[in-house]
Design a protein around this motif. Structure first.
Motif, PDB file in Angstrom:
ATOM      1  N   ALA A  17       0.860  -1.185   0.000  1.00  0.00           N
ATOM      2  CA  ALA A  17       0.000   0.000   0.000  1.00  0.00           C
ATOM      3  C   ALA A  17       0.899   1.237   0.000  1.00  0.00           C
ATOM      4  CB  ALA A  17      -0.911  -0.006   1.228  1.00  0.00           C
ATOM      5  N   TRP A  18       1.449   1.566  -1.167  1.00  0.00           N
ATOM      6  CA  TRP A  18       2.349   2.710  -1.276  1.00  0.00           C
ATOM      7  C   TRP A  18       1.580   4.002  -1.084  1.00  0.00           C
ATOM      8  CZ3 TRP A  18       6.848   0.766  -0.831  1.00  0.00           C
ATOM      9  CH2 TRP A  18       7.204  -0.411  -1.452  1.00  0.00           C
ATOM     10  N   ALA A  19       2.167   4.937  -0.371  1.00  0.00           N
ATOM     11  CA  ALA A  19       1.543   6.239  -0.160  1.00  0.00           C
ATOM     12  C   ALA A  19       1.692   7.079  -1.421  1.00  0.00           C
ATOM     13  CB  ALA A  19       2.184   6.948   1.024  1.00  0.00           C
ATOM     14  N   ALA A  20       0.636   7.815  -1.736  1.00  0.00           N
ATOM     15  CA  ALA A  20       0.649   8.692  -2.904  1.00  0.00           C
ATOM     16  C   ALA A  20       0.385  10.122  -2.443  1.00  0.00           C
ATOM     17  CB  ALA A  20      -0.428   8.260  -3.901  1.00  0.00           C
ATOM     18  N   SER A  21       1.208  11.053  -2.891  1.00  0.00           N
ATOM     19  CA  SER A  21       0.999  12.465  -2.584  1.00  0.00           C
ATOM     20  C   SER A  21       0.165  13.086  -3.684  1.00  0.00           C
ATOM     21  CB  SER A  21       2.332  13.202  -2.475  1.00  0.00           C
ATOM     22  OG  SER A  21       3.044  12.739  -1.357  1.00  0.00           O
ATOM     23  N   SER A  37      -1.109  27.061   5.067  1.00  0.00           N
ATOM     24  CA  SER A  37       0.001  26.740   4.175  1.00  0.00           C
ATOM     25  C   SER A  37       0.246  25.238   4.229  1.00  0.00           C
ATOM     26  CB  SER A  37       1.265  27.499   4.596  1.00  0.00           C
ATOM     27  OG  SER A  37       1.658  27.102   5.899  1.00  0.00           O
ATOM     28  N   ASN A  38       1.123  24.772   3.339  1.00  0.00           N
ATOM     29  CA  ASN A  38       1.489  23.355   3.278  1.00  0.00           C
ATOM     30  C   ASN A  38       0.270  22.446   3.194  1.00  0.00           C
ATOM     31  OD1 ASN A  38       4.179  24.164   3.577  1.00  0.00           O
ATOM     32  ND2 ASN A  38       4.090  23.957   5.800  1.00  0.00           N
ATOM     33  N   VAL A  39      -0.730  22.854   2.416  1.00  0.00           N
ATOM     34  CA  VAL A  39      -1.920  22.025   2.260  1.00  0.00           C
ATOM     35  C   VAL A  39      -1.601  20.921   1.257  1.00  0.00           C
ATOM     36  CG1 VAL A  39      -4.370  21.989   1.691  1.00  0.00           C
ATOM     37  CG2 VAL A  39      -3.374  24.032   2.728  1.00  0.00           C
ATOM     38  N   LYS A  40      -1.791  19.685   1.682  1.00  0.00           N
ATOM     39  CA  LYS A  40      -1.503  18.543   0.822  1.00  0.00           C
ATOM     40  C   LYS A  40      -2.398  17.381   1.213  1.00  0.00           C
ATOM     41  CE  LYS A  40       2.399  17.516   3.780  1.00  0.00           C
ATOM     42  NZ  LYS A  40       3.830  17.536   3.884  1.00  0.00           N
ATOM     43  N   ALA A  41      -2.455  16.415   0.340  1.00  0.00           N
ATOM     44  CA  ALA A  41      -3.241  15.211   0.602  1.00  0.00           C
ATOM     45  C   ALA A  41      -2.368  14.000   0.338  1.00  0.00           C
ATOM     46  CB  ALA A  41      -4.481  15.188  -0.285  1.00  0.00           C
ATOM     47  N   ARG A  42      -2.563  12.967   1.141  1.00  0.00           N
ATOM     48  CA  ARG A  42      -1.829  11.716   0.962  1.00  0.00           C
ATOM     49  C   ARG A  42      -2.801  10.564   1.114  1.00  0.00           C
ATOM     50  NH1 ARG A  42       3.759  11.611   0.974  1.00  0.00           N
ATOM     51  NH2 ARG A  42       3.713   9.490   1.733  1.00  0.00           N
ATOM     52  N   GLY A  43      -2.693   9.620   0.196  1.00  0.00           N
ATOM     53  CA  GLY A  43      -3.538   8.441   0.235  1.00  0.00           C
ATOM     54  C   GLY A  43      -2.733   7.223  -0.145  1.00  0.00           C
ATOM     55  N   PRO A  88      -7.870   5.041  -8.577  1.00  0.00           N
ATOM     56  CA  PRO A  88      -8.255   5.827  -7.395  1.00  0.00           C
ATOM     57  C   PRO A  88      -7.208   5.715  -6.293  1.00  0.00           C
ATOM     58  CG  PRO A  88     -10.021   4.323  -8.054  1.00  0.00           C
ATOM     59  CD  PRO A  88      -8.828   3.977  -8.870  1.00  0.00           C
ATOM     60  N   VAL A  89      -7.101   6.765  -5.511  1.00  0.00           N
ATOM     61  CA  VAL A  89      -6.265   6.770  -4.318  1.00  0.00           C
ATOM     62  C   VAL A  89      -7.235   6.645  -3.140  1.00  0.00           C
ATOM     63  CG1 VAL A  89      -4.670   8.136  -2.926  1.00  0.00           C
ATOM     64  CG2 VAL A  89      -4.479   8.151  -5.404  1.00  0.00           C
ATOM     65  N   VAL A  90      -6.973   5.692  -2.252  1.00  0.00           N
ATOM     66  CA  VAL A  90      -7.919   5.407  -1.172  1.00  0.00           C
ATOM     67  C   VAL A  90      -7.385   5.857   0.177  1.00  0.00           C
ATOM     68  CG1 VAL A  90      -8.952   3.485  -2.435  1.00  0.00           C
ATOM     69  CG2 VAL A  90      -7.070   3.042  -0.888  1.00  0.00           C
ATOM     70  N   ASP A  91      -8.310   5.970   1.116  1.00  0.00           N
ATOM     71  CA  ASP A  91      -7.982   6.367   2.495  1.00  0.00           C
ATOM     72  C   ASP A  91      -7.124   7.633   2.514  1.00  0.00           C
ATOM     73  OD1 ASP A  91      -9.385   4.184   3.406  1.00  0.00           O
ATOM     74  OD2 ASP A  91      -7.627   2.909   3.588  1.00  0.00           O
ATOM     75  N   THR A  92      -7.600   8.673   1.852  1.00  0.00           N
ATOM     76  CA  THR A  92      -6.838   9.911   1.677  1.00  0.00           C
ATOM     77  C   THR A  92      -7.056  10.857   2.855  1.00  0.00           C
ATOM     78  OG1 THR A  92      -7.121   9.668  -0.702  1.00  0.00           O
ATOM     79  CG2 THR A  92      -6.399  11.819   0.095  1.00  0.00           C
ATOM     80  N   ASP A  93      -5.963  11.381   3.387  1.00  0.00           N
ATOM     81  CA  ASP A  93      -6.002  12.366   4.464  1.00  0.00           C
ATOM     82  C   ASP A  93      -5.505  13.706   3.935  1.00  0.00           C
ATOM     83  OD1 ASP A  93      -6.870  10.565   6.431  1.00  0.00           O
ATOM     84  OD2 ASP A  93      -4.829   9.940   6.885  1.00  0.00           O
TER      85      ASP A  93
END
Length: 163
Positions: free
Chosen positions: A28-32, A131-137, A76-81
Motif C-alpha cells: 500500500a504505497w503512499a501517494a501524494s 500553508s502546506n496544504v496537501k493530501a496523501r492516500g 483511485p487513491v484510497v484512504d486519503t487524508d
C-alpha cells in the motif's frame, strides 16, 4: 539418515511458501496528491455543525476547509487524508500539535472537490492563514472499508453537498 533430507525438504517448502505469500500481498504505497483552490470559511449558520445554541466563549467555532484535490494517476487513491498548517492572526497554530485536518476517503483520477469541517477554539483571533496544504492516500486500503457510500460521515456529506 532419512530424517535429514526430509527436514531440508520441509525447510525449503516453508521458505517457498513465505516468498509466495509476500509476493501476493500488494504493498500500500503512499501517494501524494496536489491540493488547490483552498479556502477556509465559517460554517453557514444553518449548518448543524455551527451549533448556534452553543455560542459561548468556552466553545468552538465551526469552519469549513474547501479545496480541490488532483489525482494524476489512472487508479483511485484510497484512504486519503488532508494535511495543512493553519495559523491565526498572531501566527500561532489553530490546531495544536496536529497537521492532519481530516480524511476525504477515496479520490478518483482527475480533480475532486472536498470539504472538511474543523472545530476552531472560540476566541481564536482571525483572519486565518493556511500553508502546506496537501493530501496523501494509498494505492490499496489501509483501514477497514466502509460501505459503498459511507466514505464521509453524515455531517461531512452535508458540508460537501452544500457547495
Amino acid at each position: 539418515m532419512l530424517l535429514r533430507p526430509l527436514r531440508s525438504l520441509f525447510g525449503a517448502a516453508a521458505v517457498l511458501w513465505l516468498v509466495l505469500a509476500v509476493a501476493w500481498v500488494q504493498p500500500a504505497w503512499a501517494a501524494s496528491l496536489s491540493v488547490s483552490e483552498v479556502s477556509l470559511e465559517p460554517c453557514p449558520s444553518a449548518d448543524i455543525g455551527a451549533q448556534p445554541q452553543l455560542r459561548r466563549p468556552s466553545g468552538a467555532s465551526c469552519y469549513v476547509l474547501r479545496g480541490t484535490v488532483t489525482n494524476p494517476g489512472r487508479k483511485p487513491v484510497v484512504d486519503t487524508d488532508v494535511f495543512a498548517q493553519i495559523l491565526d492572526a498572531s501566527g500561532e497554530p489553530v490546531l495544536q500539535n496536529r497537521s492532519r485536518v481530516g480524511s476525504i476517503g477515496d479520490v478518483a483520477p482527475g480533480d475532486s472537490a472536498f470539504a472538511l469541517r474543523l472545530a476552531v477554539p472560540a476566541g481564536t483571533p482571525g483572519p486565518f492563514t493556511f500553508s502546506n496544504v496537501k493530501a496523501r492516500g494509498f494505492a490499496a486500503p489501509v483501514r477497514t472499508r466502509a460501505g459503498e457510500f459511507d466514505d464521509l460521515l453524515p455531517l461531512e456529506q452535508a458540508v460537501a453537498d452544500a457547495q
